[in-house]
Design an enzyme around this catalytic site. Structure first.
Site, PDB file in Angstrom:
ATOM      1  N   CYS A  21       9.936  26.979 -13.481  1.00 44.34           N
ATOM      2  CA  CYS A  21      10.392  28.204 -12.818  1.00 44.34           C
ATOM      3  C   CYS A  21      11.229  29.114 -13.651  1.00 44.34           C
ATOM      4  O   CYS A  21      11.619  28.863 -14.497  1.00 44.34           O
ATOM      5  CB  CYS A  21      11.440  27.835 -11.527  1.00 44.34           C
ATOM      6  SG  CYS A  21      12.394  29.084 -10.588  1.00 44.34           S
ATOM      7  N   HIS A  33       6.533  27.625  -3.132  1.00 48.81           N
ATOM      8  CA  HIS A  33       7.870  27.707  -4.042  1.00 48.81           C
ATOM      9  C   HIS A  33       8.849  28.688  -3.674  1.00 48.81           C
ATOM     10  O   HIS A  33       9.814  28.985  -4.017  1.00 48.81           O
ATOM     11  CB  HIS A  33       7.235  27.595  -5.573  1.00 48.81           C
ATOM     12  CG  HIS A  33       8.121  27.622  -6.538  1.00 48.81           C
ATOM     13  ND1 HIS A  33       8.383  26.808  -7.563  1.00 48.81           N
ATOM     14  CD2 HIS A  33       8.916  28.931  -7.171  1.00 48.81           C
ATOM     15  CE1 HIS A  33       9.341  27.181  -8.553  1.00 48.81           C
ATOM     16  NE2 HIS A  33       9.763  28.288  -8.257  1.00 48.81           N
ATOM     17  N   GLU A  34       7.951  29.959  -3.616  1.00 48.60           N
ATOM     18  CA  GLU A  34       8.612  31.293  -3.434  1.00 48.60           C
ATOM     19  C   GLU A  34       9.294  31.537  -2.142  1.00 48.60           C
ATOM     20  O   GLU A  34      10.444  31.891  -2.070  1.00 48.60           O
ATOM     21  CB  GLU A  34       7.500  32.689  -3.544  1.00 48.60           C
ATOM     22  CG  GLU A  34       6.966  32.524  -5.017  1.00 48.60           C
ATOM     23  CD  GLU A  34       7.738  32.631  -6.110  1.00 48.60           C
ATOM     24  OE1 GLU A  34       8.973  32.791  -6.231  1.00 48.60           O
ATOM     25  OE2 GLU A  34       7.128  32.148  -7.197  1.00 48.60           O
ATOM     26  N   HIS A  78      12.676  29.818  -2.611  1.00 51.72           N
ATOM     27  CA  HIS A  78      13.667  30.897  -3.217  1.00 51.72           C
ATOM     28  C   HIS A  78      14.404  31.763  -1.939  1.00 51.72           C
ATOM     29  O   HIS A  78      15.588  32.042  -2.103  1.00 51.72           O
ATOM     30  CB  HIS A  78      12.775  31.834  -4.124  1.00 51.72           C
ATOM     31  CG  HIS A  78      12.892  31.306  -5.402  1.00 51.72           C
ATOM     32  ND1 HIS A  78      13.635  30.831  -6.339  1.00 51.72           N
ATOM     33  CD2 HIS A  78      11.768  30.886  -6.359  1.00 51.72           C
ATOM     34  CE1 HIS A  78      13.322  30.087  -7.416  1.00 51.72           C
ATOM     35  NE2 HIS A  78      12.060  30.481  -7.518  1.00 51.72           N
TER      36      HIS A  78
HETATM   37 ZN   LIG Z   1      10.932  29.801  -9.131  1.00 50.05          ZN
END
Ligand SMILES: [Zn+2]
Lengths: 173, 166
Positions: free
Chosen positions: B96, B138-139, B142
């Site tokens: 990341c 993954h996004e 976030h």
């Molecule tokens: Zn990330």
């Protein structure tokens, strides 16, 4: 000035070793870096990076009471700290087979010739006493490209060892 | 145009959940241009989420098309993304931009369906798999204030699962 040491400890495994050791290091003013602890057979093994404001002798003195109490053998080396310089792993290789002498040497020789820089290697002996099986996992960086590693894996396969290759494409987001 | 500054852990912003977007205007499109540029400037970056640059709105960009042998939809702008379907699980390695110099193994759904708006307010549904599905998950994490560090699994977990035999 603080210096980095590699602290190696080996002994019979028992509950609570890691916490006792790290508590002692913390009380003595050590800053810990990376560490790897693994049980090999019934043995406890740990290697850990410690930054310490003093000599190897002073660090040995600090740790001796607890290592004696836990029956651990202590070994210290002066090292470069150099954290934050990791190489990116891009392949992992799994090898298994009937336990036989030379399997690690054979496999790693082939992989080294193909440009593999081993970042982590772990092997276990499973199965039973009569019929042991050997399982090894290698994570590494293919310094000369993944294609050469693929070829090396084919060569290893032909020699009768069960081997699997996984190409790791790290997702960065 | 300068790049946006990426927050790195332990910045508390990375643990914050982001707000739903309701306007699709020039200001948003300008921000997306900057966000995309910031993503592409990062070495190997295939995704970015607005909270990584300190803007706590549900906006992410994913583009895995530069990767060889990967099926993808190309450049995806994902506003208010919602994953509506998950299938299968797979372990893969993630890093990341907000967590420099560390990669670790994470379990993700192998195939997902995601609904999202684009920068003009158009509504889309995508079926994604593998690497692209991983990037989107993954996004979206976030946007919910989660890092891949919250989902790490032991490398021993993948010993046999990840093996590929021909
Ligand atoms: Zn990330």
């Amino acid at each position: 000035m603080a210096s980095w040491y590699m602290v190696t400890l080996i002994g019979k495994d028992q509950p609570g070793i890691v916490s006792r050791i790290t508590a002692e290091l913390f009380k003595g003013g050590c800053n810990l870096g990376e560490a790897s602890m693994i049980r090999l057979g019934v043995n406890f093994t740990i290697m850990l990076m410690a930054e310490f404001n003093g000599s190897a002798q002073a660090l040995t003195t600090l740790m001796t009471p607890v290592t004696n109490e836990l029956g651990l053998h202590l070994h210290l080396d002066s090292i470069d700290g150099k954290l934050h310089q990791h190489e990116t792993m891009d392949v992992s290789i799994t090898v298994y087979g009937a336990d036989r002498a030379g399997i690690v040497a054979d496999v790693t020789k082939e992989l080294a010739q193909a440009g593999l820089n081993i970042l982590e290697l772990e092997s276990s002996v499973g199965g039973t006493e009569e019929k042991p099986i050997y399982i090894m996992q290698i994570d590494g960086h293919a310094t000369q490209g993944v294609a050469l590693i693929e070829k090396a894996v084919e060569v290893i396969k032909k020699s009768g060892i069960d081997v699997g290759l996984n190409i790791t494409d790290v997702m960065i987001g | 145009m300068p790049l946006l500054e990426i927050l790195t852990y332990p910045d508390p912003g990375l643990k914050r959940a982001s707000k739903v977007m309701d306007t699709f205007d020039d200001q948003l499109r300008e921000f997306i241009t900057l966000l995309e540029r910031t993503m592409r400037a990062g070495p190997g970056g295939v995704g970015i989420a607005a909270p990584q640059v300190g803007r706590f709105e549900r906006i992410a960009i994913v583009d895995v098309s530069a990767k060889k042998k990967v099926t993808s939809h190309g450049r995806l702008v994902l506003i208010n993304p919602q994953i509506t379907h998950w299938e299968g699980t797979v372990v893969g390695r993630e890093g990341c931009m907000s967590v420099p110099d560390y990669t670790g193994n994470v379990i993700r759904a192998e195939t997902i369906t995601v609904q999202a708006f684009d920068e003009n307010g158009g509504q889309h549904e995508y079926q994604c798999t593998g690497y692209e599905a991983r990037a989107i998950q993954h996004e979206v994490d976030h946007l919910d204030g989660l890092l891949f560090l919250d989902r790490l699994v032991s490398h021993k977990n993948d010993l046999f699962r990840r093996k590929k035999y021909k």
